[in-house]
Write a protein that holds these residues in place. Structure first.
Motif, mmCIF file in Angstrom:
data_model
loop_
_atom_site.group_PDB
_atom_site.id
_atom_site.type_symbol
_atom_site.label_atom_id
_atom_site.label_comp_id
_atom_site.label_asym_id
_atom_site.label_seq_id
_atom_site.Cartn_x
_atom_site.Cartn_y
_atom_site.Cartn_z
ATOM 1 N N ASN A 616 0.820 -1.203 0.000
ATOM 2 C CA ASN A 616 0.000 0.000 0.000
ATOM 3 C C ASN A 616 0.859 1.259 0.000
ATOM 4 N N LEU A 617 0.221 2.356 -0.333
ATOM 5 C CA LEU A 617 0.911 3.638 -0.304
ATOM 6 C C LEU A 617 0.997 4.184 1.110
ATOM 7 N N ASN A 618 -0.016 3.885 1.937
ATOM 8 C CA ASN A 618 -0.002 4.369 3.321
ATOM 9 C C ASN A 618 0.147 3.196 4.287
ATOM 10 N N TYR A 619 0.006 3.483 5.596
ATOM 11 C CA TYR A 619 0.282 2.485 6.636
ATOM 12 C C TYR A 619 -0.980 1.937 7.304
ATOM 13 N N ASN A 620 -2.161 2.261 6.802
ATOM 14 C CA ASN A 620 -3.379 1.930 7.534
ATOM 15 C C ASN A 620 -3.562 0.432 7.759
ATOM 16 N N ASP A 621 -3.454 -0.378 6.707
ATOM 17 C CA ASP A 621 -3.625 -1.827 6.856
ATOM 18 C C ASP A 621 -2.541 -2.415 7.756
ATOM 19 N N LEU A 622 -1.339 -1.921 7.604
ATOM 20 C CA LEU A 622 -0.218 -2.398 8.408
ATOM 21 C C LEU A 622 -0.452 -2.125 9.890
ATOM 22 N N LEU A 623 -0.921 -0.932 10.209
ATOM 23 C CA LEU A 623 -1.158 -0.578 11.605
ATOM 24 C C LEU A 623 -2.377 -1.302 12.161
ATOM 25 N N ASP A 624 -3.382 -1.580 11.326
ATOM 26 C CA ASP A 624 -4.521 -2.382 11.783
ATOM 27 C C ASP A 624 -4.054 -3.775 12.210
ATOM 28 N N ALA A 625 -3.181 -4.385 11.395
ATOM 29 C CA ALA A 625 -2.633 -5.700 11.742
ATOM 30 C C ALA A 625 -1.789 -5.619 13.010
ATOM 31 N N THR A 626 -1.039 -4.529 13.158
ATOM 32 C CA THR A 626 -0.195 -4.345 14.346
ATOM 33 C C THR A 626 -1.042 -4.240 15.606
ATOM 34 N N GLU A 627 -2.146 -3.513 15.524
ATOM 35 C CA GLU A 627 -3.033 -3.377 16.681
ATOM 36 C C GLU A 627 -3.636 -4.722 17.082
ATOM 37 N N LYS A 628 -4.000 -5.530 16.097
ATOM 38 C CA LYS A 628 -4.540 -6.862 16.404
ATOM 39 C C LYS A 628 -3.505 -7.705 17.145
ATOM 40 N N LEU A 629 -2.252 -7.609 16.710
ATOM 41 C CA LEU A 629 -1.197 -8.366 17.385
ATOM 42 C C LEU A 629 -0.986 -7.858 18.808
ATOM 43 N N TYR A 630 -1.065 -6.546 18.990
ATOM 44 C CA TYR A 630 -0.892 -5.992 20.339
ATOM 45 C C TYR A 630 -2.001 -6.481 21.268
ATOM 46 N N TRP A 631 -3.230 -6.525 20.751
ATOM 47 C CA TRP A 631 -4.338 -6.976 21.592
ATOM 48 C C TRP A 631 -4.298 -8.487 21.833
ATOM 49 N N LYS A 632 -3.586 -9.227 21.000
ATOM 50 C CA LYS A 632 -3.350 -10.638 21.312
ATOM 51 C C LYS A 632 -2.382 -10.756 22.484
ATOM 52 N N LEU A 633 -1.435 -9.821 22.551
ATOM 53 C CA LEU A 633 -0.504 -9.800 23.683
ATOM 54 C C LEU A 633 -1.203 -9.350 24.956
ATOM 55 N N TYR A 634 -1.960 -8.256 24.835
ATOM 56 C CA TYR A 634 -2.597 -7.645 25.998
ATOM 57 C C TYR A 634 -4.060 -7.348 25.663
ATOM 58 N N PRO A 635 -4.938 -8.352 25.803
ATOM 59 C CA PRO A 635 -6.339 -8.204 25.366
ATOM 60 C C PRO A 635 -7.104 -7.092 26.080
ATOM 61 N N LYS A 636 -6.731 -6.770 27.308
ATOM 62 C CA LYS A 636 -7.485 -5.804 28.096
ATOM 63 C C LYS A 636 -6.831 -4.424 28.127
#
Length: 660
Positions: A616-636
């Motif tokens: 992609n030209l921007n980072y939106n999809d990449l950051l969406d995936a990153t947030e999902k991974l962070y919430w797998k680490l720390y769901p709450k």
């Protein structure tokens, strides 16, 4: 004897030139000069230096060096120096803590100084400095790699009060999202395209690097900041900008606007993209009927977006149309082929040919992309107050983004260690669960959570159940590999468009050859963004592809088209001075790098692997995936919880930087 005297005189002249250059640079940045002996620093001296200064610019010692070693220490109000890590003419940036350790080890310091005195060494080839043991030896989270996803996770975890150890085997920040010199980029691509014990399946392949003006480029060894994952821009209203504002990373970044967007038309010429009401009126390439069509369409979209979902109105686009292919909806709106191409590929940024591809953009998604583009135009935010268009780019390159998040993490207590490889995982022999890492220094660091750079594979484990752990890791894949992205970088002596430096160009599907099924995006940047010397330009281009041969064909077609446009752009410039210099400016293309990169969205399990740079030209999809991974680490946990104190005025930020 005469030869030695001549060599000493040369060293002396070089020392004087370098001292003057560094003094001038630090003076502009408001830095102070602190004199400090080269002898061992005492604990008291460390205590006085470390809280008030974050980096040191160290002149490399030789026979003619003065007895005192000047440390040019950046004050809290000054901007970090660029380019990072080394300064032309025999100077080197050090984090003061690292410098203190190096000064205690005379042999190591002199050996590194000897290599740097040549001025030609790649940063990646520098020797690994001796590191003291890491304290403490247990952390809530260990992150390997300083790419953008890893840096966001590290900063978010640190902001939530977690203890984080952030490691990187590279001597620079950013990993696959870094901005590097020509030498460092060449070394990085070559080293990451060769299978190794750390990376048996390299992310890069088919690297082709060509240098057409080595003598000229050698005069500017540290004046280039080339993005590994270009082309990249940010929309002024996109998710990445909101995340930087929320986290405080925006305080360490400065942006400039991308001046215009162009698209290759049927005549192989660049036509401007009318992306606003004012641009439509000014555009000379559109006929009156096409202008009216585009105005009516934009008015319909704006009316649809301004209505509340519960409102019934003729202006609202029906649910049936929203679920239909966007290309079909544009045809229904009776837009001409040229207008459809502009909307689909230059504003909505569709990747694939929307007439024949299976990857069809729905009208709902297309409208949302138009809304993002429209809301980005002229957005008034302090961090990019001079951005008049929809797109912005960070000064000094995209590598500044991960460094900004790393700095936020450091402010919150994250510990950073560069040039520190991890040689194996530690697992519990009874349960087989991951419990820590073993570093190249031989030290074991304990943690029950691990985040890995996407190219990193731990070569071994201390437990026999390592294979079972890896199988568990693969079972929780967010996404399988989704093809590849073909990337190219060019350094030129002329612009694609006279009198414009920073702009985006779109090659729509089938605009270069009949089998071209994906868009090719080209981003040109000039010296005013500090990515190259003034008078030169950097061009990034990329396209999605399914396999290597298809990607190479796309790259070579784009490179050929760019070379033709460069000749046209040079010939079209009527400036007398530039016309006189045309002979001297040849070859127009000075340097190029073509390579294929694999794509993966990331994986999670007991260990997390972050996403690769996407197409992609921007980072939106990449950051969406990153947030999902962070919430797998720390769901709450909330990602960057709101705080009452402003990061801009935070005292714990004083004097910190990320140079190593």
């Amino acid at each position: 004897m005469q030869r030695n005297n001549s060599r000493d005189a040369a060293h002396r002249r070089r020392w004087q030139r370098c001292s003057t250059a560094v003094a001038a640079t630090t003076e502009m940045r408001g830095a102070a000069v602190v004199m400090q002996k080269t002898e061992t620093l005492t604990k008291k001296e460390e205590h006085l230096l470390l809280p008030n200064a974050a980096i040191a610019i160290v002149p490399l010692p030789d026979a003619t060096a003065p007895a005192h070693l000047p440390l040019l220490c950046r004050q809290p109000s000054a901007q970090p120096p660029h380019p990072a890590h080394s300064f032309g003419g025999g100077f080197r940036f050090y984090h003061l803590k690292e410098l203190c350790h190096l000064l205690r080890s005379t042999n190591s310091f002199e050996a590194e100084a000897g290599r740097l005195m040549t001025g030609n060494e790649s940063e990646s080839e520098l020797p690994v400095p001796p590191y003291p043991p890491i304290e403490p030896t247990a952390f809530d989270l260990i992150v390997i790699g300083t790419g953008l996803p890893e840096s966001v996770i590290s900063a978010a975890a640190s902001a939530s009060g977690k203890s984080v150890l952030h490691l990187d085997p590279n001597p620079f920040y950013g990993s696959h999202f870094s901005s590097l010199s020509i030498a460092d980029l060449t070394h990085f691509l070559n080293s990451h395209s060769t299978p190794s014990s750390v990376c048996p399946d390299p992310l890069y392949s088919d690297v082709e690097i060509s240098n057409y003006a080595s003598r000229l480029l050698s005069q500017h060894p540290r004046n280039f900041n080339l993005d590994v994952s270009g082309p990249r821009v940010l929309f002024c209203a996109d998710h990445a900008v909101d995340l930087m504002l929320k986290s405080g990373a925006s305080h360490y970044l400065e942006f400039k606007s991308i001046d215009a967007t162009f698209m290759l038309d049927a005549d192989a010429k660049l036509c401007s993209v009318p992306d606003s009401r004012a641009a439509i009126f000014k555009d000379k390439s559109l006929g009156l009927m096409e202008k009216n069509q585009l105005m009516r369409f934009f008015k319909l979209v704006q009316g649809h977006l301004s209505l509340d979902e519960s409102e019934e109105n003729d202006v609202r686009i029906s649910e049936e149309d929203l679920d239909s292919p966007f290309a079909d909806f544009l045809t229904k709106m009776k837009l001409s082929h040229k207008i459809k191409s502009i909307v689909l590929y230059a504003i909505a940024m569709a990747d694939y040919d929307q007439e024949v591809s299976e990857y069809v953009l729905k009208t709902r998604d297309g409208i949302n992309r138009l809304a993002l583009y429209n809301s980005s135009i002229g957005r008034l935010v302090l961090m990019f107050q001079n951005a008049l268009g929809a797109l912005i780019y960070p000064i000094y390159g995209q590598g500044e983004l991960p460094q900004a998040f790393c700095r936020r993490a450091a402010v919150k207590g994250c510990l950073y260690v560069l040039r520190m490889p991890v040689i194996s995982l530690l697992t519990d022999q009874n349960s087989g669960s991951y419990k820590g890492v073993r570093l190249a220094s031989g030290q074991d660091i304990l943690s029950h959570k691990l985040v890995l750079d996407p190219s990193f594979t731990v070569p071994g484990s201390l437990a026999s159940s390592h294979q079972q752990l890896q199988e568990s890791f693969q079972a929780f894949s967010l996404s399988d590999n989704k093809g590849k992205v073909a990337r190219g970088i060019c350094i030129t002596r002329s612009s694609l468009k006279p009198d414009l430096s920073n702009f985006l160009v779109i090659f729509p599907p089938r605009s270069l050859f009949p089998e071209q099924v994906t868009s090719i995006r080209v981003l040109q940047l000039g010296g005013n963004l500090a990515v190259c010397p003034v008078g030169m330009f950097v061009l990034y281009f990329s396209a999605l592809c399914d396999e290597v041969n298809q990607g190479k064909k796309l790259l070579h077609a784009a490179l050929s088209a760019l070379q033709k446009l460069l000749v046209t752009g040079t010939a079209g410039n009527s400036s007398t001075a530039q016309s006189e210099d045309m002979e001297e400016a040849k070859p127009t293309l000075l340097w190029s790098a073509l390579y294929i990169q694999d794509l993966s969205l990331g994986q999670f399990g007991s260990i997390i692997s972050t996403p690769t740079p996407d197409g992609n030209l921007n980072y939106n999809d990449l950051l969406d995936a990153t947030e999902k991974l962070y919430w797998k680490l720390y769901p709450k946990e909330e990602l960057f919880p709101e705080t009452t104190s402003s990061p801009e005025n935070s005292e714990d930020d004083a004097g910190l930087t990320l140079e190593s």
